[in-house]
Structure formats: C-alpha cells, structure tokens
Design an enzyme around this catalytic site. Structure first.
Site, PDB file in Angstrom:
ATOM      1  N   GLY A 202       0.781  -1.243   0.000  1.00 37.37           N
ATOM      2  CA  GLY A 202       0.000   0.000   0.000  1.00 37.37           C
ATOM      3  C   GLY A 202       0.806   1.282   0.000  1.00 37.37           C
ATOM      4  O   GLY A 202       1.273   1.771  -1.029  1.00 37.37           O
ATOM      5  N   GLY A 203       0.983   1.853   1.177  1.00 35.93           N
ATOM      6  CA  GLY A 203       1.614   3.160   1.320  1.00 35.93           C
ATOM      7  C   GLY A 203       3.041   3.221   0.803  1.00 35.93           C
ATOM      8  O   GLY A 203       3.563   4.304   0.551  1.00 35.93           O
ATOM      9  N   LYS A 210       0.002   7.938   0.157  1.00 38.52           N
ATOM     10  CA  LYS A 210       0.707   8.685   1.198  1.00 38.52           C
ATOM     11  C   LYS A 210       1.865   9.498   0.609  1.00 38.52           C
ATOM     12  O   LYS A 210       2.126  10.619   1.034  1.00 38.52           O
ATOM     13  CB  LYS A 210       1.213   7.742   2.290  1.00 38.52           C
ATOM     14  CG  LYS A 210       0.099   7.016   3.047  1.00 38.52           C
ATOM     15  CD  LYS A 210      -0.871   8.000   3.580  1.00 38.52           C
ATOM     16  CE  LYS A 210      -1.923   7.526   4.543  1.00 38.52           C
ATOM     17  NZ  LYS A 210      -2.333   6.177   4.707  1.00 38.52           N
ATOM     18  N   ALA A 253      -4.793   2.868  11.191  1.00 37.74           N
ATOM     19  CA  ALA A 253      -5.488   1.771  11.886  1.00 37.74           C
ATOM     20  C   ALA A 253      -6.094   2.211  13.226  1.00 37.74           C
ATOM     21  O   ALA A 253      -6.076   1.470  14.200  1.00 37.74           O
ATOM     22  CB  ALA A 253      -4.582   0.551  12.056  1.00 37.74           C
ATOM     23  N   CYS A 254      -6.625   3.424  13.247  1.00 36.88           N
ATOM     24  CA  CYS A 254      -7.290   3.923  14.463  1.00 36.88           C
ATOM     25  C   CYS A 254      -8.738   4.324  14.209  1.00 36.88           C
ATOM     26  O   CYS A 254      -9.329   5.059  15.003  1.00 36.88           O
ATOM     27  CB  CYS A 254      -6.511   5.082  15.061  1.00 36.88           C
ATOM     28  SG  CYS A 254      -4.928   4.569  15.733  1.00 36.88           S
ATOM     29  N   THR A 257     -11.591   4.541   8.479  1.00 37.91           N
ATOM     30  CA  THR A 257     -12.483   3.858   7.535  1.00 37.91           C
ATOM     31  C   THR A 257     -13.815   3.540   8.209  1.00 37.91           C
ATOM     32  O   THR A 257     -14.884   3.720   7.628  1.00 37.91           O
ATOM     33  CB  THR A 257     -11.804   2.572   7.007  1.00 37.91           C
ATOM     34  OG1 THR A 257     -10.552   2.941   6.433  1.00 37.91           O
ATOM     35  CG2 THR A 257     -12.654   1.895   5.963  1.00 37.91           C
ATOM     36  N   ASN A 258     -13.723   3.082   9.450  1.00 33.04           N
ATOM     37  CA  ASN A 258     -14.950   2.760  10.182  1.00 33.04           C
ATOM     38  C   ASN A 258     -15.824   3.990  10.404  1.00 33.04           C
ATOM     39  O   ASN A 258     -17.046   3.923  10.268  1.00 33.04           O
ATOM     40  CB  ASN A 258     -14.601   2.111  11.518  1.00 33.04           C
ATOM     41  CG  ASN A 258     -14.240   0.648  11.343  1.00 33.04           C
ATOM     42  OD1 ASN A 258     -15.109  -0.204  11.320  1.00 33.04           O
ATOM     43  ND2 ASN A 258     -12.959   0.376  11.168  1.00 33.04           N
ATOM     44  N   ARG A 405      -5.283   6.765  19.519  1.00 37.30           N
ATOM     45  CA  ARG A 405      -5.651   5.534  20.222  1.00 37.30           C
ATOM     46  C   ARG A 405      -4.989   5.588  21.588  1.00 37.30           C
ATOM     47  O   ARG A 405      -3.781   5.434  21.710  1.00 37.30           O
ATOM     48  CB  ARG A 405      -5.148   4.341  19.408  1.00 37.30           C
ATOM     49  CG  ARG A 405      -5.438   2.978  20.001  1.00 37.30           C
ATOM     50  CD  ARG A 405      -4.777   1.897  19.162  1.00 37.30           C
ATOM     51  NE  ARG A 405      -5.476   1.666  17.907  1.00 37.30           N
ATOM     52  CZ  ARG A 405      -6.359   0.695  17.698  1.00 37.30           C
ATOM     53  NH1 ARG A 405      -6.643  -0.157  18.655  1.00 37.30           N
ATOM     54  NH2 ARG A 405      -6.941   0.572  16.523  1.00 37.30           N
ATOM     55  N   GLY A 499     -20.717   2.110  15.312  1.00 40.85           N
ATOM     56  CA  GLY A 499     -21.975   2.815  15.046  1.00 40.85           C
ATOM     57  C   GLY A 499     -22.406   3.738  16.184  1.00 40.85           C
ATOM     58  O   GLY A 499     -23.154   4.702  15.988  1.00 40.85           O
TER      59      GLY A 499
HETATM   60  P1  GTP Z   1      -5.596   3.442   7.938  1.00 40.46           P
HETATM   61  O1  GTP Z   1      -6.240   2.844   6.748  1.00 40.46           O
HETATM   62  O2  GTP Z   1      -4.380   2.682   8.379  1.00 40.46           O
HETATM   63  O3  GTP Z   1      -5.299   4.888   7.812  1.00 40.46           O
HETATM   64  O4  GTP Z   1      -6.561   3.166   9.182  1.00 40.46           O
HETATM   65  P2  GTP Z   1      -8.001   3.701   9.619  1.00 40.46           P
HETATM   66  O5  GTP Z   1      -7.832   4.861  10.523  1.00 40.46           O
HETATM   67  O6  GTP Z   1      -8.898   3.846   8.456  1.00 40.46           O
HETATM   68  O7  GTP Z   1      -8.479   2.513  10.550  1.00 40.46           O
HETATM   69  P3  GTP Z   1      -9.747   1.535  10.461  1.00 40.46           P
HETATM   70  O8  GTP Z   1     -11.057   2.248  10.446  1.00 40.46           O
HETATM   71  O9  GTP Z   1      -9.513   0.580   9.369  1.00 40.46           O
HETATM   72  O10 GTP Z   1      -9.666   0.792  11.871  1.00 40.46           O
HETATM   73  C1  GTP Z   1      -8.599   0.047  12.267  1.00 40.46           C
HETATM   74  C2  GTP Z   1      -8.859  -0.717  13.541  1.00 40.46           C
HETATM   75  O11 GTP Z   1      -9.508   0.084  14.510  1.00 40.46           O
HETATM   76  C3  GTP Z   1      -9.727  -1.932  13.322  1.00 40.46           C
HETATM   77  O12 GTP Z   1      -9.169  -3.020  14.034  1.00 40.46           O
HETATM   78  C4  GTP Z   1     -11.063  -1.539  13.905  1.00 40.46           C
HETATM   79  O13 GTP Z   1     -11.798  -2.645  14.362  1.00 40.46           O
HETATM   80  C5  GTP Z   1     -10.659  -0.590  15.028  1.00 40.46           C
HETATM   81  N1  GTP Z   1     -11.710   0.420  15.296  1.00 40.46           N
HETATM   82  C6  GTP Z   1     -12.248   1.297  14.414  1.00 40.46           C
HETATM   83  N2  GTP Z   1     -13.206   2.066  14.998  1.00 40.46           N
HETATM   84  C7  GTP Z   1     -13.261   1.675  16.288  1.00 40.46           C
HETATM   85  C8  GTP Z   1     -14.047   2.089  17.413  1.00 40.46           C
HETATM   86  O14 GTP Z   1     -14.884   2.983  17.336  1.00 40.46           O
HETATM   87  N3  GTP Z   1     -13.805   1.452  18.595  1.00 40.46           N
HETATM   88  C9  GTP Z   1     -12.879   0.460  18.713  1.00 40.46           C
HETATM   89  N4  GTP Z   1     -12.714  -0.115  19.904  1.00 40.46           N
HETATM   90  N5  GTP Z   1     -12.123   0.026  17.670  1.00 40.46           N
HETATM   91  C10 GTP Z   1     -12.310   0.627  16.484  1.00 40.46           C
HETATM   92  C1  SPV Z   2      -2.049   3.989   6.690  1.00 42.94           C
HETATM   93  O1  SPV Z   2      -1.110   3.275   7.090  1.00 42.94           O
HETATM   94  O2  SPV Z   2      -2.334   5.086   7.229  1.00 42.94           O
HETATM   95  C2  SPV Z   2      -2.893   3.535   5.564  1.00 42.94           C
HETATM   96  C3  SPV Z   2      -2.431   2.417   4.789  1.00 42.94           C
HETATM   97  O3  SPV Z   2      -3.883   4.165   5.250  1.00 42.94           O
HETATM   98  S1  SPV Z   2      -1.172   2.905   3.703  1.00 42.94           S
HETATM   99  O4  SPV Z   2      -1.737   3.056   2.362  1.00 42.94           O
HETATM  100  O5  SPV Z   2      -0.171   1.868   3.698  1.00 42.94           O
HETATM  101  O6  SPV Z   2      -0.615   4.165   4.110  1.00 42.94           O
HETATM  102 MN    MN Z   3      -4.085   6.004   6.443  1.00 45.85          MN
END
Ligand code: GTP
Ligand code: SPV
Ligand code: MN
Length: 609
Positions: A202-203, A210, A253-254, A257-258, A405, A499
């Site tokens: 990816g990145g 990125k 990953a914080c 996307t969610n 986080r 949600g």
């Molecule tokens: P990048 O694509 O790396 O930039 O990440 P992102 O910020 O889009 O993260 P994403 O929404 O994919 O979430 C990554 C992790 O966070 C997953 O393991 C989710 O289950 C967890 N997560 C997302 N939202 C919540 C939340 O509201 N509460 C908790 N406890 N975990 C969450």
């Molecule tokens: C991140 O790490 O913040 C992502 C995945 O969104 S990447 O495209 O590898 O940067």
């Molecule tokens: Mn990202």
C-alpha cells in the site's frame, strides 16, 4: 515529436530494462486483462499475483499474498529528500537528493528485467477540480497497477491532459527483489517525484497515496496556502435532512475507515462517505474550509471488520461492480474459497489457509489473517457514498476531529476553545502504534494531526502553517479531539465505538449549530452529561466518569512527553504553540492539589438531566 512524458518513460525504461512497456488506459476491459495476467502469467518467486475468490459471494474479488516481510509501511526506510535537511525536520528521515538518487539508480539498474513496466496515468481528485493533480506512476507488478486503478481515477484522458507539458507528478516503482535491505521509499518534493523500490505494500507502493497526496502535497500546500491531511471526510445527516460536513484525522489503523462508513445507532441520523484516508483542504472564497478527497477507493484494515462493526463495508466488499476488489494477506476458507479474517461474522471456518497460504491451526494462538491484512475496494461500491463525492469543488467543513488511540488519560471527546487552541490540541496528540507500519505495536508516540509519518516537511513549520490557515478563515471549523479507545482496569474498551460513535458526532453537530452549551476543563470543553445522547446504551456511571476524567496527576507525565516532543522543533516551533503548552501546564498544575476543582467532579454529576 516525443512528449516530456514519453521521454521520461523511455529514460526510466533504459535504467530498469523491462521486457515490455504497457500503457494503461483505465478501461474495464483492461482491468480484466490485468487480473487475468496476474492470475495466470505474472509471478513473484514462482507464485501467482492473484487468487480468484468465490465469485458468487464476493463478485470480482481476488486474494493477493505478499512477501512475509512486506506487510506494512516501513517508516524507517522512507526518506524525504529536500535539498536542506532542516526543511525535512526531525520528523523525517533525510538524505541529500543527489545521494538518494545515486543509491536508487544503483538499486534500480535492470530491476524490471523479465517483467512488464505498466505506465499508469491517473488523477488525484476529480479531473474537473481546480485542486486535482495529473500523475503518472510506473510499476512492474499487476497488483499495484490494479490497486491504483481502484484507488485513483485512472484514464488515458490524463495523458491528453498532460499533453506536451512536464507538469505531472512522477512515480517510479519496482518491487525489486523484495529484500528488506534494498527497500527504500524516496521523496523529491521539489521535483514532484517519488521513487520506491523493494515493496509492493500500500503506502510504500501506491505512490499517489501517502507519498504524493500527503508527503509531497503537504509541502505544496505549505507553499501554496492549503492543507493535505490524513483525514476522512464525511457528511452527517440529521433527522431534518440537513447534512453537515466534517473531517477527521486519526492515526493509521485507528478508525478512519470505520468512521467514514459508520452505520448510525441513533435513529434519524445518517453518515455519508466522501473519503476514508486523505483530504485536501482549501480556503474557499466564502472564507470557509473546503475539502476534497483526492482518492477514489478505500484501502481498509480487514481484521475486526464485520456486519456488527461496519456493515456498510461488508456491503461494499460484496457489491457487484466492474472495479475489482482485492484482499491482501487475509486468510482463506479452503472449503468455500472465501476470504476470512479474525472478527468476521459467523463461526471460524474449519479448513483455513493463513495469510501466507499455510494450513492454519486455530489452537496455535497465531492469527490466520495478518493484523494489517487489507482490502482495496472502489469508493463507488460504498452504499453510503455521498452525492457530493464527485463535486469538483468539494464540501464545506464545519468541524475538524483529531484523535488517537489512547487506552488511558484522553477523554472521549473534547472541544478546543478556539482555532489556535485546536492546533495545539492536534499538535499534542499521542497514539499507541498499530500494525499499519512495521514497528513495535502499542507503543505511545506523539502523532500530531495523525501526520507524524506523512508530513513532508518540518513539523514546526507545519504547525505555523495551520495557524496561518486559521487566520485566513472567516468561518473556521470548530476543532475536537476524540478517543474511542479508553479502557477500564481490565483492559476492555469502555466506549462501544463504531456505530455508537454517532452519539459523539451528534454532540459535535449540536455544538456547531449552537444548540447546546459545554463545560470547561483544563484541557478543553466537554459535554454536559444531559447533552450526550446515551439512550439505549448501558454504560455504568463509574465507567462514564472514567471516559471523561481529567486527572491532573496522570497528566504530568503526558505534559513532559509533549514538551519533549515539541522541543525538537525549537527554532521553528510557533510561539503560540508554546504559549498554549504553558497555559495547559499551568491549568493542570493549579488544579492539582485541590480536591474540588472542576476536573475532579464526576461527569455524571455535571449538568445532569
Ligand atoms: P488506515 O487505513 O491505516 O489509515 O486506518 P483507519 O484509521 O482507516 O483505521 P480503520 O477504520 O480501518 O480501523 C482500524 C482498527 O480500529 C480496526 O481493528 C477496527 O476494528 C478498530 N476500530 C475502528 N473504529 C473503532 C471504534 O470505534 N472502537 C474500537 N474499539 N475500535 C475501532
Ligand atoms: C495507513 O497506514 O495510514 C494507511 C495504509 O492508510 S497505507 O496506504 O499503507 O498508508
Ligand atoms: Mn491512512
């Protein structure tokens, strides 16, 4: 006559020596052909690039397994090569541009031998947007070609748009021999050029993401008066049908996307998706901040994604669209030929191949999917796609949410007193590291505005730039910090998240629309308990208090860490940020010895219903 683009491609081909050069046109037919090539012909270490998944349940979906060392961003191998080290700042690895190029030339000589060079013409942003940029990436792996096709607006029209000019963003990528010692991601900001070798991840490899849209674009934004940010964009519709647009920066990953695809737990509220990772923010002629998403796809973390946590994503992944959907380093259910990961709905399948294609023993304690397993899916698959997504002007932003986080210390939501305080609030954010980059997980580090790995210049200057943008805004968005991850003494998340985060968004809307008051703490404004809609939720009072607690004792270590981080930028750190720091330290210190200051009052006692 050869164009600048053709000349550039020829030069790179002379260096890298591919067997073939393939100019992509972004058509549907071509995507099918590339998938076919990646499934049947093209190989890495003897392995096909794509495995065709169960097409009935996962239309147009393919699995890709990467090299075991190539599963996340490699921040330690990522360099920003400004002519002057000071411009790159302590937040970036730096190498002098000529030295970096020499190194890369040596590593790249003949690196595409036996392979095809794909020429990928794409736009970051809608082609009609004044903010969009024309780009061309070269790569020698169909996985990256297909991924770029999903993540960007790829079309041969971009070649016409570039015409004879040299004004396009250049990316040269090769997977090389995947040797981690020969893996580098080099940025040349003044040349609008990214050069990456040794990784398909990816990145590291999708150079429009990125590398360009954040590291280089942030530098362009600094010079031209706009911001490139690691932010989602979403529209929040209230029960009356009004839509308010907000952006949110959360580290990798914080939860971006969610959040971007959230299915509201509150009746009458709805979230519309405009982007899940990157925003370009411009000051509009109306004095408001306007956001576009330069991307056109979603590259999300698979583990934890389910109908319970993110039903809209499951719907997107299963939607039947001519864009392929890729799964990278998930596990595979051998019996059904479906992708699988920890946290997916239903029982654990019996016959599982892990992310490396080996038989998985569920009692081994090992994960079947890599913790940073990802999916790549077109944003047009999203059932929550905003009707404004293709608006070249973007959307006006009413609130900016910044988060991290943090299992300790940081309240669920805090509003900044004003723009300057908001910039400080973003600057002091810390977050526990995740599997999105190769480093130890769960380690607290400062990650201002979720941009530590992505700010393409000195972060001291970056804070100054944020302050300056604020001065240009007649109607600055309100700024918030959020933390979904505060845990109880047993290590369990207190806040249900996903949600349910709509409850926090609703309070933010109410604040933006001047519907509710807030109460002051040392660190910012928090809700009166009556204003945070918790209907239908069952969180014990003690836990709610914990969610909003500001404990001045516990903040002392945080203050020291913030100060240490900020001190690195000394000569370039704006005075305003220092003043905000000192004001915070003083507030927290004054409230320390005294039992009855605001911060120690319980949330559930404050402004109760
Ligand atoms: P990048 O694509 O790396 O930039 O990440 P992102 O910020 O889009 O993260 P994403 O929404 O994919 O979430 C990554 C992790 O966070 C997953 O393991 C989710 O289950 C967890 N997560 C997302 N939202 C919540 C939340 O509201 N509460 C908790 N406890 N975990 C969450
Ligand atoms: C991140 O790490 O913040 C992502 C995945 O969104 S990447 O495209 O590898 O940067
Ligand atoms: Mn990202």
């Amino acid at each position: 006559m050869t164009t600048a683009l053709e000349k550039w491609v020829e030069e790179q081909a002379r260096l890298t020596c591919p067997d073939k050069i393939y100019w992509c046109d972004g058509s549907e037919e071509e995507a099918r052909r590339l998938i076919e090539i990646g499934t049947k012909e093209e190989k890495i270490n003897g392995q096909a690039i794509f495995h065709k998944l169960n097409q009935e349940n996962w239309p147009n979906a393919y699995l890709h397994r990467s090299h075991h060392s190539d599963v996340a961003r490699t921040e330690h191998l990522t360099y920003v090569c400004h002519p002057d080290k000071e411009i790159a700042g302590p937040n970036n690895n730096w190498m002098a541009p000529e030295e970096a190029k020499e190194k890369m030339r040596a590593l790249s000589a003949g690196c595409m031998r036996g392979r095809t060079m794909y020429v990928l013409p794409y736009m970051m942003g809608h082609p009609d947007s004044p903010y969009a940029k024309a780009c061309v990436q070269l790569t020698d792996i169909s996985y990256v070609a297909i991924s770029m096709r999903v993540m960007t607006r790829m079309s041969k029209k971009v070649i016409d748009k570039i015409g004879k000019s040299d004004d396009f963003v250049k990316g040269l990528h090769s997977i090389g021999d995947l040797n981690p010692n020969k893996r580098f991601i080099m940025h040349f900001p003044d040349e609008h050029f990214v050069w990456s070798i040794g990784s398909g991840y990816g990145g590291n490899a999708l150079l429009g993401k990125k590398c360009f849209s954040l590291r280089i674009a942030s530098w362009l934004g600094f010079q031209e008066g706009w911001l490139a940010e690691h932010m989602v964009i979403l529209g929040i519709e209230d029960p009356k049908g009004n839509v308010t647009y907000v952006t949110a920066a959360l580290p990798s990953a914080c939860g971006k996307t969610n959040l971007a695809m959230l299915e509201s737990a509150l009746p009458g509220y709805k979230v519309w998706t405009l982007g899940d990772d990157i925003s370009w923010l411009n000051v509009g002629p109306d004095g408001r901040l306007w956001a576009i998403n330069p991307e056109a796809g979603l590259f999300g973390v698979a583990p934890g994604t389910s109908l319970k946590t993110n039903p809209n994503m499951l719907r997107a992944l299963k939607a039947d669209n001519f864009f392929p959907t890729l799964f990278t380093n998930t596990a595979l259910d051998k019996d059904t030929n479906e992708p699988w990961w920890e946290g997916l709905d239903g029982a654990v399948p019996k016959n599982v191949l892990d992310w490396q294609g080996q038989s998985w023993d569920s009692s081994s304690g090992l994960k079947a999917a890599h913790p940073n397993a990802r999916f790549t899916v077109s944003i047009y698959n999203s059932p929550t796609l905003s009707k404004e997504f293709d608006n070249p002007k973007g959307v006006p932003i009413s609130a900016i949410i910044l988060g991290g986080r943090r299992t300790q210390l940081i309240p669920l939501v805090t509003e900044a007193f004003n723009w300057q305080h908001g910039v400080f609030l973003g600057a002091r954010i810390g977050s526990e590291t995740t599997a999105a980059a190769i480093h130890k997980e769960g380690v607290l580090r400062r990650d201002p505005m979720a941009m530590l790995p992505f700010c393409g210049y000195n972060m001291g200057d970056y804070f100054r730039h944020w302050l300056n943008i604020g001065k240009k805004l007649k109607h600055p968005p309100k700024i918030y910090s959020v933390n979904w991850f505060r845990a109880d003494e047993n290590g369990r998340f207190i806040w249900p998240g996903f949600g349910e985060n709509i409850r926090v968004l609703k309070w933010i809307l109410d604040r933006v629309n001047n519907q509710v008051e807030a109460q002051k703490t040392s660190i910012g404004l928090i809700p009166h308990s009556k204003d945070l809609d918790l209907s239908g939720l069952d969180i014990p009072e003690r836990q709610l208090d914990k969610l909003f607690e500001v404990n001045p004792e516990e903040w002392q270590e945080e203050l020291r860490d913030i100060e240490k981080f900020l001190r690195q930028f000394s000569g370039r750190l704006p005075q305003e940020i220092l003043e905000e720091y000192e004001a915070l330290a003083e507030q927290l210190n004054n409230s320390r010895p005294c039992e009855d200051i605001e911060d120690s009052i319980r949330f559930t006692d404050r402004g109760g219903a």
